[in-house]
Design a protein around this motif. Structure first.
Motif, PDB file in Angstrom:
ATOM      1  N   GLU A 162       0.829  -1.200   0.000  1.00 50.69           N
ATOM      2  CA  GLU A 162       0.000   0.000   0.000  1.00 50.69           C
ATOM      3  C   GLU A 162       0.866   1.253   0.000  1.00 50.69           C
ATOM      4  OE1 GLU A 162      -2.329   0.472   3.560  1.00 50.69           O
ATOM      5  OE2 GLU A 162      -0.658  -0.012   4.894  1.00 50.69           O
ATOM      6  N   LEU A 163       0.331   2.298  -0.592  1.00 55.35           N
ATOM      7  CA  LEU A 163       1.016   3.577  -0.627  1.00 55.35           C
ATOM      8  C   LEU A 163       0.987   4.210   0.756  1.00 55.35           C
ATOM      9  CD1 LEU A 163       2.322   5.965  -2.207  1.00 55.35           C
ATOM     10  CD2 LEU A 163      -0.005   6.790  -2.601  1.00 55.35           C
ATOM     11  N   VAL A 164       2.128   4.700   1.190  1.00 56.56           N
ATOM     12  CA  VAL A 164       2.231   5.405   2.463  1.00 56.56           C
ATOM     13  C   VAL A 164       2.224   6.911   2.215  1.00 56.56           C
ATOM     14  CG1 VAL A 164       3.695   5.854   4.455  1.00 56.56           C
ATOM     15  CG2 VAL A 164       3.502   3.529   3.544  1.00 56.56           C
ATOM     16  N   ALA A 165       3.125   7.361   1.358  1.00 57.93           N
ATOM     17  CA  ALA A 165       3.246   8.793   1.077  1.00 57.93           C
ATOM     18  C   ALA A 165       4.012   8.997  -0.217  1.00 57.93           C
ATOM     19  CB  ALA A 165       3.960   9.518   2.214  1.00 57.93           C
ATOM     20  N   GLY A 166       3.773  10.137  -0.854  1.00 56.82           N
ATOM     21  CA  GLY A 166       4.487  10.454  -2.085  1.00 56.82           C
ATOM     22  C   GLY A 166       4.830  11.926  -2.149  1.00 56.82           C
ATOM     23  N   ILE A 167       5.835  12.244  -2.954  1.00 57.47           N
ATOM     24  CA  ILE A 167       6.248  13.637  -3.125  1.00 57.47           C
ATOM     25  C   ILE A 167       6.687  13.840  -4.567  1.00 57.47           C
ATOM     26  CG2 ILE A 167       8.624  13.163  -2.344  1.00 57.47           C
ATOM     27  CD1 ILE A 167       8.539  15.989  -1.019  1.00 57.47           C
ATOM     28  N   THR A 168       6.207  14.917  -5.169  1.00 61.46           N
ATOM     29  CA  THR A 168       6.548  15.192  -6.558  1.00 61.46           C
ATOM     30  C   THR A 168       7.871  15.952  -6.640  1.00 61.46           C
ATOM     31  OG1 THR A 168       5.459  17.336  -6.645  1.00 61.46           O
ATOM     32  CG2 THR A 168       4.091  15.391  -7.070  1.00 61.46           C
ATOM     33  N   SER A 169       8.344  16.105  -7.848  1.00 60.34           N
ATOM     34  CA  SER A 169       9.580  16.861  -8.050  1.00 60.34           C
ATOM     35  C   SER A 169       9.407  18.313  -7.621  1.00 60.34           C
ATOM     36  CB  SER A 169      10.017  16.788  -9.511  1.00 60.34           C
ATOM     37  OG  SER A 169       8.977  17.240 -10.359  1.00 60.34           O
ATOM     38  N   GLY A 170       8.153  18.786  -7.644  1.00 51.86           N
ATOM     39  CA  GLY A 170       7.875  20.147  -7.213  1.00 51.86           C
ATOM     40  C   GLY A 170       7.623  20.293  -5.734  1.00 51.86           C
ATOM     41  N   GLY A 171       7.578  19.171  -5.028  1.00 51.76           N
ATOM     42  CA  GLY A 171       7.418  19.218  -3.576  1.00 51.76           C
ATOM     43  C   GLY A 171       6.014  18.976  -3.070  1.00 51.76           C
ATOM     44  N   SER A 172       5.062  18.736  -3.953  1.00 53.16           N
ATOM     45  CA  SER A 172       3.709  18.414  -3.502  1.00 53.16           C
ATOM     46  C   SER A 172       3.687  17.028  -2.894  1.00 53.16           C
ATOM     47  CB  SER A 172       2.730  18.477  -4.681  1.00 53.16           C
ATOM     48  OG  SER A 172       2.681  19.781  -5.216  1.00 53.16           O
ATOM     49  N   THR A 173       2.902  16.879  -1.834  1.00 54.26           N
ATOM     50  CA  THR A 173       2.886  15.618  -1.104  1.00 54.26           C
ATOM     51  C   THR A 173       1.491  15.017  -1.034  1.00 54.26           C
ATOM     52  OG1 THR A 173       2.609  16.766   1.005  1.00 54.26           O
ATOM     53  CG2 THR A 173       4.863  16.254   0.318  1.00 54.26           C
ATOM     54  N   ILE A 174       1.438  13.707  -0.904  1.00 52.48           N
ATOM     55  CA  ILE A 174       0.200  12.987  -0.642  1.00 52.48           C
ATOM     56  C   ILE A 174       0.477  11.958   0.442  1.00 52.48           C
ATOM     57  CG2 ILE A 174      -0.779  13.289  -2.950  1.00 52.48           C
ATOM     58  CD1 ILE A 174       0.077  10.398  -3.547  1.00 52.48           C
ATOM     59  N   TYR A 175      -0.547  11.640   1.209  1.00 50.42           N
ATOM     60  CA  TYR A 175      -0.425  10.661   2.287  1.00 50.42           C
ATOM     61  C   TYR A 175      -1.644   9.759   2.300  1.00 50.42           C
ATOM     62  CZ  TYR A 175       3.200  13.713   4.235  1.00 50.42           C
ATOM     63  OH  TYR A 175       4.335  14.469   4.425  1.00 50.42           O
ATOM     64  N   ALA A 176      -1.417   8.524   2.705  1.00 52.06           N
ATOM     65  CA  ALA A 176      -2.540   7.657   3.011  1.00 52.06           C
ATOM     66  C   ALA A 176      -3.222   8.212   4.258  1.00 52.06           C
ATOM     67  CB  ALA A 176      -2.053   6.237   3.263  1.00 52.06           C
ATOM     68  N   ASP A 177      -4.531   8.060   4.313  1.00 53.39           N
ATOM     69  CA  ASP A 177      -5.290   8.656   5.419  1.00 53.39           C
ATOM     70  C   ASP A 177      -4.791   8.192   6.788  1.00 53.39           C
ATOM     71  OD1 ASP A 177      -8.506   8.692   3.680  1.00 53.39           O
ATOM     72  OD2 ASP A 177      -6.831  10.123   3.708  1.00 53.39           O
ATOM     73  N   THR A 178      -4.417   6.918   6.885  1.00 55.21           N
ATOM     74  CA  THR A 178      -4.022   6.379   8.188  1.00 55.21           C
ATOM     75  C   THR A 178      -2.657   6.891   8.642  1.00 55.21           C
ATOM     76  OG1 THR A 178      -3.141   4.425   7.082  1.00 55.21           O
ATOM     77  CG2 THR A 178      -5.380   4.279   7.949  1.00 55.21           C
ATOM     78  N   MET A 179      -1.898   7.525   7.739  1.00 53.79           N
ATOM     79  CA  MET A 179      -0.571   8.018   8.085  1.00 53.79           C
ATOM     80  C   MET A 179      -0.544   9.530   8.301  1.00 53.79           C
ATOM     81  SD  MET A 179      -0.468   5.085   6.614  1.00 53.79           S
ATOM     82  CE  MET A 179       0.277   3.817   5.663  1.00 53.79           C
ATOM     83  N   LYS A 180      -1.618  10.206   7.891  1.00 57.18           N
ATOM     84  CA  LYS A 180      -1.636  11.659   8.021  1.00 57.18           C
ATOM     85  C   LYS A 180      -1.457  12.076   9.467  1.00 57.18           C
ATOM     86  CE  LYS A 180      -4.467  12.787   3.986  1.00 57.18           C
ATOM     87  NZ  LYS A 180      -5.770  13.304   3.521  1.00 57.18           N
ATOM     88  N   GLY A 181      -0.579  13.051   9.674  1.00 60.58           N
ATOM     89  CA  GLY A 181      -0.325  13.548  11.008  1.00 60.58           C
ATOM     90  C   GLY A 181       0.738  12.779  11.763  1.00 60.58           C
ATOM     91  N   ARG A 182       1.060  11.572  11.312  1.00 57.90           N
ATOM     92  CA  ARG A 182       2.095  10.783  11.990  1.00 57.90           C
ATOM     93  C   ARG A 182       3.356  10.654  11.140  1.00 57.90           C
ATOM     94  NH1 ARG A 182       1.528   5.562  13.253  1.00 57.90           N
ATOM     95  NH2 ARG A 182       0.165   5.089  11.474  1.00 57.90           N
ATOM     96  N   PHE A 183       3.185  10.608   9.831  1.00 53.51           N
ATOM     97  CA  PHE A 183       4.314  10.429   8.919  1.00 53.51           C
ATOM     98  C   PHE A 183       4.522  11.697   8.099  1.00 53.51           C
ATOM     99  CE2 PHE A 183       3.902   5.510   8.362  1.00 53.51           C
ATOM    100  CZ  PHE A 183       3.966   5.355   9.736  1.00 53.51           C
ATOM    101  N   THR A 184       5.769  12.004   7.815  1.00 47.67           N
ATOM    102  CA  THR A 184       6.098  13.159   6.983  1.00 47.67           C
ATOM    103  C   THR A 184       7.123  12.751   5.934  1.00 47.67           C
ATOM    104  OG1 THR A 184       5.727  14.683   8.834  1.00 47.67           O
ATOM    105  CG2 THR A 184       6.956  15.515   6.946  1.00 47.67           C
ATOM    106  N   ILE A 185       6.804  13.037   4.687  1.00 43.28           N
ATOM    107  CA  ILE A 185       7.738  12.758   3.605  1.00 43.28           C
ATOM    108  C   ILE A 185       8.413  14.059   3.201  1.00 43.28           C
ATOM    109  CG2 ILE A 185       6.019  13.039   1.756  1.00 43.28           C
ATOM    110  CD1 ILE A 185       7.440  10.718   0.293  1.00 43.28           C
TER     111      ILE A 185
END
Length: 119
Positions: free
Chosen positions: A46-69
């Motif tokens: 499963e996807l945990v988190a992602g970051i684009t070359s421009g710095g935009s980030t996405i997180y799985a809902d269960t990781m938001k607030g606990r994980f930082t990419i």
């Protein structure tokens, strides 16, 4: 070709923190996005988190607030800072890189690093 090497996994107690690193090499100029996935025993990756070359980030809902990419472009390295870890976070964590699309459809994978959270 892109090579990805993860580091930073290990054993940690519940409530603790870990930081994973992923160093990219090879055709890094072709990378659109990078991210982290995880796979627990008997479960799908499963996807945990992602970051684009421009710095935009996405997180799985269960990781938001606990994980930082985050990423350090000078070092060609992406990090995953994990806090308030829970036993259910135990998994093999994989670094991924996308060339053709986004991190939801990676083209390259690292070898994985084990994270074990004890209760």
């Amino acid at each position: 070709q892109v090579q990805l090497v993860e580091s930073g996994g290990g054993l940690v107690q519940a409530g603790g923190s870990l930081r994973l690193s992923c160093a990219a090499s090879g055709s890094i100029f072709s990378i659109n996005a990078m991210g982290w996935y995880r796979q627990a025993p008997g479960k799908q990756r499963e996807l945990v988190a992602g970051i684009t070359s421009g710095g935009s980030t996405i997180y799985a809902d269960t990781m938001k607030g606990r994980f930082t990419i985050s990423r350090d472009n000078a070092k060609n390295t992406v990090y995953l800072q994990m806090s308030s870890l829970k036993p259910e976070d135990t998994a093999v964590y994989y670094c991924a890189a996308a060339v053709h699309t986004t991190v939801v459809a990676p083209d390259y994978w690292g070898q994985g690093t084990q994270v074990t959270v004890s209760s």
